[in-house]
Design a protein around this motif. Sequence first.
Motif, mmCIF file in Angstrom:
data_model
loop_
_atom_site.group_PDB
_atom_site.id
_atom_site.type_symbol
_atom_site.label_atom_id
_atom_site.label_comp_id
_atom_site.label_asym_id
_atom_site.label_seq_id
_atom_site.Cartn_x
_atom_site.Cartn_y
_atom_site.Cartn_z
ATOM 1 N N LYS A 231 0.803 -0.892 -0.209
ATOM 2 C CA LYS A 231 -0.069 -0.080 0.127
ATOM 3 C C LYS A 231 0.845 1.623 0.213
ATOM 4 O O LYS A 231 0.500 1.766 -0.924
ATOM 5 C CB LYS A 231 -0.635 -0.129 1.214
ATOM 6 N N GLN A 232 1.812 1.402 0.959
ATOM 7 C CA GLN A 232 2.904 2.675 0.827
ATOM 8 C C GLN A 232 3.186 2.952 0.032
ATOM 9 O O GLN A 232 3.446 3.447 -0.936
ATOM 10 C CB GLN A 232 3.830 1.804 1.979
ATOM 11 N N GLN B 202 0.945 4.568 -2.623
ATOM 12 C CA GLN B 202 0.800 5.478 -2.521
ATOM 13 C C GLN B 202 1.544 5.806 -3.182
ATOM 14 O O GLN B 202 1.257 7.351 -3.893
ATOM 15 C CB GLN B 202 0.793 5.738 -1.343
ATOM 16 N N GLN C 105 1.325 6.754 -6.730
ATOM 17 C CA GLN C 105 0.397 7.257 -7.228
ATOM 18 C C GLN C 105 0.750 8.978 -6.984
ATOM 19 O O GLN C 105 0.258 9.672 -7.544
ATOM 20 C CB GLN C 105 -1.023 6.797 -6.485
#
Length: 194
Positions: free
Chosen positions: A21-22, A25, A28
């Motif tokens: 997820k990190q 992120q 993105q």
Amino acid sequence: MADRPPSPTAEERKELDKAAKQKEQEEQAALPYKWTQQIGDLDLTAPIPGNLKGKDLDVKITKTTLKAGIKGQEPIIDGTLPHPIHPDESTWTLEPLTSGGKELNIHLDKANKMEWWSHVVTSAPKIDTAKITPENSKLSDLDGETRGMVEKMMYDQRQKEAGRPSSDEEKKLEMLRKFKEQHPEMDFSGATMG
């Protein structure tokens, strides 16, 4: 047969998910635009200097491609879409921001209204669509066919939770009941529903 490595524990899986997820992120955040999506459409925003007007931008939206940027400069986004869109229902605007400057807003109307996109253009880093938690939508927002399908699924789920037959099973039972009425001479004592 080769030994497989042991499956990660719940704690290890949580750490792996957190790391993924990190990374997602960070990828993105590095893009020159931000984007969000609903199941049926996608919105993209990019900061633009405040002295520019719409005529200073080069925005092309086709069924399968998107290009947007300031004329004479490297595009903010330029590539092939992962899935087709309805270009006639897709739009772009240049909006002033309260903090100064402007923002390019692009709205893409997805052709398939039942599909999450993992990226805006195929050259961009992907997100994990399995982790998307859709916001609740109202049944009244759905078109007739989709709404009927969702209502049937909800009804069947409530029936299952209550230990009662689904709508399809109810139809079968009703057909069997009518058949029994029409053929009282037949013995149904050994009949099973399968």
